[in-house]
Design an enzyme around this catalytic site. Sequence first.
Site, PDB file in Angstrom:
ATOM      1  N   GLY A  20     -25.520   1.103   4.305  1.00 45.50           N
ATOM      2  CA  GLY A  20     -24.498   0.076   4.375  1.00 45.50           C
ATOM      3  C   GLY A  20     -23.158   0.745   4.568  1.00 45.50           C
ATOM      4  O   GLY A  20     -23.056   1.804   5.174  1.00 45.50           O
ATOM      5  N   PHE A  67     -31.550  12.909   4.643  1.00 45.42           N
ATOM      6  CA  PHE A  67     -31.558  11.560   5.213  1.00 45.42           C
ATOM      7  C   PHE A  67     -32.970  11.009   5.408  1.00 45.42           C
ATOM      8  O   PHE A  67     -33.179  10.083   6.175  1.00 45.42           O
ATOM      9  CB  PHE A  67     -30.765  11.499   6.525  1.00 45.42           C
ATOM     10  CG  PHE A  67     -29.277  11.408   6.306  1.00 45.42           C
ATOM     11  CD1 PHE A  67     -28.638  10.183   6.376  1.00 45.42           C
ATOM     12  CD2 PHE A  67     -28.526  12.528   6.002  1.00 45.42           C
ATOM     13  CE1 PHE A  67     -27.276  10.073   6.156  1.00 45.42           C
ATOM     14  CE2 PHE A  67     -27.157  12.432   5.772  1.00 45.42           C
ATOM     15  CZ  PHE A  67     -26.532  11.206   5.856  1.00 45.42           C
ATOM     16  N   GLU A 119     -18.025   9.523   2.484  1.00 48.36           N
ATOM     17  CA  GLU A 119     -17.400   8.982   1.285  1.00 48.36           C
ATOM     18  C   GLU A 119     -17.986   9.676   0.058  1.00 48.36           C
ATOM     19  O   GLU A 119     -19.188   9.872  -0.063  1.00 48.36           O
ATOM     20  CB  GLU A 119     -17.607   7.465   1.203  1.00 48.36           C
ATOM     21  CG  GLU A 119     -16.850   6.713   2.284  1.00 48.36           C
ATOM     22  CD  GLU A 119     -16.754   5.226   2.022  1.00 48.36           C
ATOM     23  OE1 GLU A 119     -16.642   4.830   0.843  1.00 48.36           O
ATOM     24  OE2 GLU A 119     -16.780   4.452   2.989  1.00 48.36           O
ATOM     25  N   LYS A 148     -21.565  -0.921  11.457  1.00 50.69           N
ATOM     26  CA  LYS A 148     -20.696  -1.414  12.532  1.00 50.69           C
ATOM     27  C   LYS A 148     -20.621  -0.425  13.692  1.00 50.69           C
ATOM     28  O   LYS A 148     -20.463  -0.831  14.852  1.00 50.69           O
ATOM     29  CB  LYS A 148     -19.309  -1.763  11.996  1.00 50.69           C
ATOM     30  CG  LYS A 148     -18.461  -0.617  11.470  1.00 50.69           C
ATOM     31  CD  LYS A 148     -17.393  -0.199  12.458  1.00 50.69           C
ATOM     32  CE  LYS A 148     -16.490   0.862  11.848  1.00 50.69           C
ATOM     33  NZ  LYS A 148     -15.588   1.464  12.853  1.00 50.69           N
ATOM     34  N   CYS A 196     -19.125   2.164   7.976  1.00 50.72           N
ATOM     35  CA  CYS A 196     -19.268   2.999   9.177  1.00 50.72           C
ATOM     36  C   CYS A 196     -20.587   2.792   9.912  1.00 50.72           C
ATOM     37  O   CYS A 196     -20.600   2.254  11.015  1.00 50.72           O
ATOM     38  CB  CYS A 196     -19.102   4.474   8.793  1.00 50.72           C
ATOM     39  SG  CYS A 196     -17.405   4.912   8.367  1.00 50.72           S
ATOM     40  N   LYS A 239       0.836  -1.207   0.000  1.00 52.19           N
ATOM     41  CA  LYS A 239       0.000   0.000   0.000  1.00 52.19           C
ATOM     42  C   LYS A 239       0.872   1.258   0.000  1.00 52.19           C
ATOM     43  O   LYS A 239       0.587   2.232  -0.708  1.00 52.19           O
ATOM     44  CB  LYS A 239      -0.929  -0.004   1.214  1.00 52.19           C
ATOM     45  CG  LYS A 239      -1.951   1.127   1.217  1.00 52.19           C
ATOM     46  CD  LYS A 239      -2.735   1.161   2.511  1.00 52.19           C
ATOM     47  CE  LYS A 239      -3.583  -0.071   2.713  1.00 52.19           C
ATOM     48  NZ  LYS A 239      -4.416   0.022   3.945  1.00 52.19           N
ATOM     49  N   LEU A 295     -16.078  12.311   7.987  1.00 52.06           N
ATOM     50  CA  LEU A 295     -15.971  12.254   6.533  1.00 52.06           C
ATOM     51  C   LEU A 295     -17.139  11.506   5.905  1.00 52.06           C
ATOM     52  O   LEU A 295     -17.567  10.474   6.408  1.00 52.06           O
ATOM     53  CB  LEU A 295     -14.667  11.565   6.114  1.00 52.06           C
ATOM     54  CG  LEU A 295     -13.355  12.142   6.657  1.00 52.06           C
ATOM     55  CD1 LEU A 295     -12.180  11.447   5.995  1.00 52.06           C
ATOM     56  CD2 LEU A 295     -13.291  13.637   6.455  1.00 52.06           C
TER      57      LEU A 295
END
Length: 442
Positions: free
Chosen positions: A264, A256, A158, A270, A267, A37, A156
């Site tokens: 899904g 929202f 995505e 979980k 973040c 990486k 953040l």
Amino acid sequence: MSIRMAVFGTGYLGATHAACMAELGHEVLGVDVDAEKIERLRSGDVPFYEPGLPEILRRNIESGRLSFTTSYEEAAEFADVHFLGVGTPQRRGDYGADLKYVHAVIDTLAPLLRRPALIAGKSTVPVGTASDLAERLRQRAPAGDDVELAWNPEFLREGYAVKDTLEPDRIVVGVKPGGQAEALLRDVYATALQAGTPYLVMDYATAELVKVSANAFLATKISFINAMAEVCEAVGGDVTLLADAIGYDDRIGRKFLNAGLGFGGGCLPKDIRAFMARAGELGADQALTFLREVDSINMRRRTRMVELATAASGGSLLGKNVAVLGAAFKPQSDDVRDSPALNVSGQMQLKGANVSVYDPKAMDNARKIFPTLDYAESVTDACEKADIVLVLTEWQEFRDLDPAALEGIVRNKVVADGRNCLNAPKWTEAGWTYRALGCAAA
């Protein structure tokens, strides 16, 4: 002023934070134990899709402000501020967060800290973690109390992570009173503070709770409107019109409240589960029992989508050709972790359907998770001889689809809108059977 900093973990959070801190003028060293990486990042290759990030990464590598290493010794010598951005996945076998990567960074870095330094945690962790890590640092770092810990959670989104880092809507800092951490982080975020970004200083526990509370609230709002979608389906209502109407109440707001397949990613699912687990450990489990239903509603939408597609296909998916548009858990991302789109695709394949999936960015990641599905090179390729077309990720490319463009390509003109993102009248006027979660036609 320019600050020398290291960012531990170069996944989605760490790589974005490192590149954006360099963009703000700081000298940044990204650190990871994954040598492959690190080599990719050194060459300017971002190992995931995030709009705008590759350009910032390459620009700052070329300027010399950003570099990468696998050496903790190099990082300890180089940096005055060390950001902690490693993952905290769900523990195998239960809902709790796995902190092994967080502990590994602290346990490896601390013995190397022989001068004053600040560790700033950005990872999403269970409340109480920061206090434990502060004690861990005090015991292991040769510099002792001259090594401070602050908790500085990330917020953040995505697809918008670059903007959220460079122009945050707030900066949250959890510190112990009397130290230099608050002032030092003001220097780190000077550009944002000069632009008027709120700077919120609080204790460790509150700072840790800010992130998980925000995620729990957003998850609850999404599951609420999806619960209303179930009611609308039962009575013949339209959940989109319902959301529009209640969204005008400024106490509620329209954001929202988009009913559909649910959330899904790596973040929200979980994080709310880890929040429940931690509340149980603290003896406050009754306070968060509602999150179990939030999670349940969310997972139920996936099954409901399969049921809707089955009904729209004449009562059986056996032998049917199903085109699935979308694999990422959300648009502007190649992230397929806990992707509702792939979950639905897998369920339909198990029911005997021939499933062909297309996504603008997430195809490679999807193949790794669900190698048995068929993957198409384009929308038209996926829709070839389809008995039903499912839109499961709301990419703009799919929103803008002209139903006439699929004439003669599909076998049956049936579309199931899993995100309530299509122009329904446009599709029905073109002769398509249109179905959507939470709408009267469903």
